[in-house]
Design a protein around this motif. Structure first.
Motif, PDB file in Angstrom:
ATOM      1  N   HIS A  85      23.347  -9.657   0.444  1.00 56.29           N
ATOM      2  CA  HIS A  85      23.135  -8.984   1.732  1.00 56.29           C
ATOM      3  C   HIS A  85      22.147  -9.776   2.580  1.00 56.29           C
ATOM      4  CE1 HIS A  85      25.367  -5.420   0.465  1.00 56.29           C
ATOM      5  NE2 HIS A  85      24.721  -5.488  -0.682  1.00 56.29           N
ATOM      6  N   MET A  86      22.261 -11.114   2.519  1.00 58.98           N
ATOM      7  CA  MET A  86      21.364 -11.971   3.279  1.00 58.98           C
ATOM      8  C   MET A  86      22.162 -13.043   4.003  1.00 58.98           C
ATOM      9  SD  MET A  86      18.024 -12.480   0.812  1.00 58.98           S
ATOM     10  CE  MET A  86      17.076 -13.151   2.189  1.00 58.98           C
ATOM     11  N   TRP A  87      21.656 -13.445   5.151  1.00 66.39           N
ATOM     12  CA  TRP A  87      22.298 -14.484   5.951  1.00 66.39           C
ATOM     13  C   TRP A  87      22.275 -15.826   5.218  1.00 66.39           C
ATOM     14  CZ3 TRP A  87      19.542 -18.334   9.158  1.00 66.39           C
ATOM     15  CH2 TRP A  87      20.417 -19.087   9.952  1.00 66.39           C
ATOM     16  N   ARG A  88      21.159 -16.137   4.544  1.00 72.91           N
ATOM     17  CA  ARG A  88      21.045 -17.383   3.789  1.00 72.91           C
ATOM     18  C   ARG A  88      21.153 -17.095   2.292  1.00 72.91           C
ATOM     19  NH1 ARG A  88      15.658 -20.378   5.649  1.00 72.91           N
ATOM     20  NH2 ARG A  88      16.609 -22.230   4.736  1.00 72.91           N
ATOM     21  N   SER A  89      21.789 -17.997   1.584  1.00 79.86           N
ATOM     22  CA  SER A  89      21.887 -17.850   0.136  1.00 79.86           C
ATOM     23  C   SER A  89      20.586 -18.297  -0.524  1.00 79.86           C
ATOM     24  CB  SER A  89      23.057 -18.674  -0.403  1.00 79.86           C
ATOM     25  OG  SER A  89      22.877 -20.050  -0.093  1.00 79.86           O
ATOM     26  N   HIS A  90      20.404 -17.893  -1.764  1.00 77.55           N
ATOM     27  CA  HIS A  90      19.240 -18.274  -2.574  1.00 77.55           C
ATOM     28  C   HIS A  90      17.927 -17.884  -1.894  1.00 77.55           C
ATOM     29  CE1 HIS A  90      22.043 -20.365  -5.084  1.00 77.55           C
ATOM     30  NE2 HIS A  90      22.322 -21.274  -4.177  1.00 77.55           N
ATOM     31  N   GLY A  91      17.938 -16.733  -1.239  1.00 77.42           N
ATOM     32  CA  GLY A  91      16.714 -16.276  -0.591  1.00 77.42           C
ATOM     33  C   GLY A  91      16.248 -14.918  -1.069  1.00 77.42           C
ATOM     34  N   GLN A  92      16.958 -14.318  -2.014  1.00 78.02           N
ATOM     35  CA  GLN A  92      16.724 -12.919  -2.342  1.00 78.02           C
ATOM     36  C   GLN A  92      15.401 -12.681  -3.070  1.00 78.02           C
ATOM     37  OE1 GLN A  92      19.147 -14.792  -3.770  1.00 78.02           O
ATOM     38  NE2 GLN A  92      19.406 -14.296  -5.936  1.00 78.02           N
ATOM     39  N   LEU A  93      14.834 -11.510  -2.786  1.00 80.28           N
ATOM     40  CA  LEU A  93      13.683 -11.002  -3.526  1.00 80.28           C
ATOM     41  C   LEU A  93      14.133 -10.145  -4.698  1.00 80.28           C
ATOM     42  CD1 LEU A  93      11.318  -9.835  -0.622  1.00 80.28           C
ATOM     43  CD2 LEU A  93      11.777 -12.140  -1.459  1.00 80.28           C
ATOM     44  N   VAL A  94      15.341  -9.615  -4.588  1.00 79.42           N
ATOM     45  CA  VAL A  94      15.857  -8.719  -5.613  1.00 79.42           C
ATOM     46  C   VAL A  94      17.351  -8.985  -5.762  1.00 79.42           C
ATOM     47  CG1 VAL A  94      16.200  -6.879  -3.906  1.00 79.42           C
ATOM     48  CG2 VAL A  94      16.025  -6.290  -6.322  1.00 79.42           C
ATOM     49  N   ASN A  95      17.829  -8.972  -7.003  1.00 74.36           N
ATOM     50  CA  ASN A  95      19.246  -9.183  -7.256  1.00 74.36           C
ATOM     51  C   ASN A  95      20.030  -7.892  -7.013  1.00 74.36           C
ATOM     52  OD1 ASN A  95      18.878 -11.914  -8.009  1.00 74.36           O
ATOM     53  ND2 ASN A  95      18.282 -11.288 -10.081  1.00 74.36           N
ATOM     54  N   THR A  96      21.347  -8.001  -7.023  1.00 76.52           N
ATOM     55  CA  THR A  96      22.174  -6.831  -6.709  1.00 76.52           C
ATOM     56  C   THR A  96      21.976  -5.692  -7.697  1.00 76.52           C
ATOM     57  OG1 THR A  96      23.982  -7.932  -7.889  1.00 76.52           O
ATOM     58  CG2 THR A  96      23.970  -8.107  -5.491  1.00 76.52           C
ATOM     59  N   ASP A  97      21.529  -6.022  -8.925  1.00 74.68           N
ATOM     60  CA  ASP A  97      21.300  -4.974  -9.919  1.00 74.68           C
ATOM     61  C   ASP A  97      19.921  -4.337  -9.803  1.00 74.68           C
ATOM     62  OD1 ASP A  97      19.702  -7.030 -10.779  1.00 74.68           O
ATOM     63  OD2 ASP A  97      20.643  -7.255 -12.750  1.00 74.68           O
ATOM     64  N   GLY A  98      19.148  -4.766  -8.790  1.00 77.47           N
ATOM     65  CA  GLY A  98      17.820  -4.203  -8.591  1.00 77.47           C
ATOM     66  C   GLY A  98      16.710  -4.945  -9.300  1.00 77.47           C
ATOM     67  N   LYS A  99      17.036  -6.002 -10.058  1.00 72.92           N
ATOM     68  CA  LYS A  99      16.012  -6.764 -10.765  1.00 72.92           C
ATOM     69  C   LYS A  99      15.283  -7.692  -9.801  1.00 72.92           C
ATOM     70  CE  LYS A  99      15.327 -10.018 -14.585  1.00 72.92           C
ATOM     71  NZ  LYS A  99      15.991 -10.832 -15.648  1.00 72.92           N
ATOM     72  N   TYR A 100      13.947  -7.664  -9.865  1.00 76.46           N
ATOM     73  CA  TYR A 100      13.144  -8.493  -8.977  1.00 76.46           C
ATOM     74  C   TYR A 100      13.220  -9.955  -9.407  1.00 76.46           C
ATOM     75  CZ  TYR A 100      10.779  -4.333  -7.058  1.00 76.46           C
ATOM     76  OH  TYR A 100      10.497  -3.147  -6.444  1.00 76.46           O
ATOM     77  N   THR A 101      13.316 -10.847  -8.433  1.00 78.93           N
ATOM     78  CA  THR A 101      13.182 -12.276  -8.687  1.00 78.93           C
ATOM     79  C   THR A 101      11.694 -12.634  -8.672  1.00 78.93           C
ATOM     80  OG1 THR A 101      13.270 -12.856  -6.347  1.00 78.93           O
ATOM     81  CG2 THR A 101      15.377 -12.679  -7.518  1.00 78.93           C
TER      82      THR A 101
END
Length: 583
Positions: free
Chosen positions: A500-516
């Motif tokens: 759910h982000m415009w850029r890839s490899h930018g997430q703070l949290v994965n789709t399963d809710g696990k924090y990066t």
């Protein structure tokens, strides 16, 4: 091993200049060679012509680390330069090898001075590019330099892919038109040591964002006098920070409970990623729908999250829907007026901010068709229809040092021109789609924007790095630079969840809710920037603490076990804030 010893061992290569400046070589060219068609010669610049760093050095503060001060002093130009003359095209210039290949996943700073001749009047973009192996460009910097003057290069690069390590690297300098002389002075390439910078930013945030507070606590008696409550238990809880941190949200993301949970828990404000843009609300001429925008805004209202209005128009032509691009001038002007009336009237009083015409440094769709004053008209008309919101400009790459179209100086000039046309500019949006950020480069841009006196918001912050630790480091640098800067009044992320982000490899949290790692770092910063205190009221009836600016709730437990509450605000100020608290 002590931390200081370990730090020295692991960061010994950081800060070293990877360009050997041996100006005392026989030809004086310090290893530089011509790139393309030009001739090189060594020169000693006249002292009067050298750029000055007096203002920068004078701005050094007491909490600047010795590393910071040394870095500022090192920027003082030496006067020894290499000149590229008789250039046949804008790609001609000079290059030289970097003494060692860059390490993967290490951010490097590119810094130095570039000058241009007087053959062609005006300002010219000078590009410094770092290329590895077969000529692949990995980064660098850009300076826009006036004819006959010097400009400072501040850029960066990083090699992220460690599957095939680069064997060698070279730095190239080019850019001005053919026939314009090009000069290079004191160019440096060095690996960034983030540790001293982070220490500096923690101290700076304490100075800029916190204040000493003295609560004078009394108990109101039945006869309306006060009595001491010395020894009573007291707890102070910060419920709101003066610098809100928010994110963009999407309709698709809000269908995921983990997305909603992270948003509600960690963010203060919201902005709609696409659902309010003109191409979304009226993809087909005459078929206007705000249903998705209304759904998201209503959700934020229910959860107490203010929403920024993004955006009424978009200046970049390829972001304008086809039917609008096909209109003639009269039709386009009518469509612009209808868009203003329809959107701004519909949401009157609901948005604290509007981004009126997005990315005016990079696009001129409306001015090319409707004249130079159309941007100002959009702002003025928005303010007429809904006077409450602060009206923002908003653009990207301003903080990066690598875009000749988006220098801080050009951004300030844009704001000044709008103000000259009677526009009530309410704030400056720095998007922050960053790549291998360097803290002092970000800070330098914010310093230059701060001269306008307008509040600055980081409006679309994201990073992109497949390596989780690199992603977390990049995001932390920008967040800390923004939070510690006195001109910044808010920070908005451009998404936070995988998918759910415009850029890839930018997430703070994965789709399963696990924090990066970036997510854990972000949550940690939010805790760090929130002040809580507890203890007992002293014998003088006082309770003292130092806290971040914002809104607090204080809980006092009486000897009888009764808990009483009060709310107060800690605003900016140098002197301790003394508050009477009668319970």
């Amino acid at each position: 091993m002590a931390f200081a010893e370990e730090e020295t061992k692991t960061t010994a290569h950081l800060g070293m200049n990877l360009i050997d400046s041996y100006y005392d070589s026989e030809d004086g060219l310090a290893g530089w060679a011509p790139s393309g068609s030009c001739t090189l010669s060594a020169h000693a610049e006249d002292h009067q012509a050298l750029p000055s760093l007096a203002a920068t050095l004078a701005a050094a503060t007491d909490d600047d680390s010795e590393d910071e001060l040394q870095q500022q002093r090192a920027r003082k130009p030496s006067g020894r330069c290499v000149l590229a003359a008789h250039r046949a095209s804008d790609t001609d210039g000079l290059f030289r090898a970097i003494s060692r290949a860059p390490r993967p996943k290490v951010t490097y700073r590119v810094a130095g001075w570039v000058g241009v001749g007087t053959a062609v009047e005006g300002s010219h973009a000078v590009h410094v590019e770092v290329r590895v192996d077969d000529g692949q460009r990995v980064g660098g910097g850009v300076a826009v330099v006036e004819s006959g003057k010097w400009g400072e290069i501040k850029g960066s690069f990083r090699v992220d892919d460690d599957d095939e390590l680069p064997r060698h690297a070279k730095v190239y300098v080019h850019g001005p038109p053919a026939g314009v002389d090009l000069k290079v002075m004191d160019l440096q390439v060095s690996a960034v040591n983030k540790i001293p910078r982070l220490r500096h930013l923690r101290k700076k945030a304490d100075r800029v964002r916190k204040r000493d507070v003295v609560l004078k606590v009394n108990r109101r008696t039945d006869d309306d006098t006060t009595a001491s409550v010395a020894g009573a238990h007291i707890q102070v809880i910060q419920v709101q920070n003066s610098v809100p941190i928010g994110t963009c949200i999407t309709k698709a993301g809000m269908q995921n409970p983990a997305y909603v949970d992270f948003f509600a828990k960690h963010f203060d404000w919201a902005v709609l990623e696409n659902e309010l843009k003109w191409y979304y609300t009226e993809a087909v001429q005459g078929q206007v729908s705000y249903a998705d925008a209304d759904e998201l805004i209503d959700f934020c209202d229910r959860h107490g999250k203010p929403v920024r209005g993004h955006c009424i128009f978009w200046a970049v032509e390829n972001s304008v829907q086809p039917w609008v691009r096909a209109l003639n001038a009269d039709q386009l002007r009518a469509a612009v007026e209808a868009r203003l009336r329809g959107l701004v009237s519909r949401y009157s009083g609901r948005f604290p901010h509007y981004e009126v015409n997005n990315e005016m440094l990079h696009g001129a769709f409306y001015t090319q068709r409707l004249g130079d004053d159309i941007n100002a008209h959009m702002f003025r008309e928005t303010a007429r229809i809904d006077p409450a919101p602060a009206l923002f400009v908003n653009d990207y790459n301003v903080e990066s040092g690598n875009d000749p179209n988006a220098t801080p100086e050009k951004y300030v000039a844009l704001v000044t021109d709008l103000q000259r046309r009677g526009v009530p500019v309410g704030g400056i949006g720095v998007q922050g789609h960053v790549t291998h950020p360097v803290g002092d480069i970000v800070c330098d841009a914010l310093d230059k924007l701060a001269v306008t006196g307008l509040p600055v918001w980081i409006t679309e912050l994201d990073v992109s790095a497949a390596d989780e630790s690199v992603r977390a480091d990049d995001l932390e640098i920008v967040l800390r630079e923004a939070y510690a800067h006195p001109a910044v009044e808010g920070i908005m992320l451009w998404g936070f969840m995988q998918g759910h982000m415009w850029r890839s490899h930018g997430q703070l949290v994965n789709t399963d809710g696990k924090y990066t790692q970036a997510g854990n770092m972000f949550a940690g910063l939010r805790r760090e920037w929130t002040s809580h205190a507890r203890g007992k009221v002293d014998g003088n009836g006082n309770f003292k603490f130092r806290g971040f600016h914002g809104t607090y709730q204080v809980l006092l437990t009486t000897p009888a076990g009764e808990v009483k509450k009060r709310t107060f605000d800690v605003n900016k100020g140098d002197a301790p804030l003394v508050l009477d608290m009668d319970f």
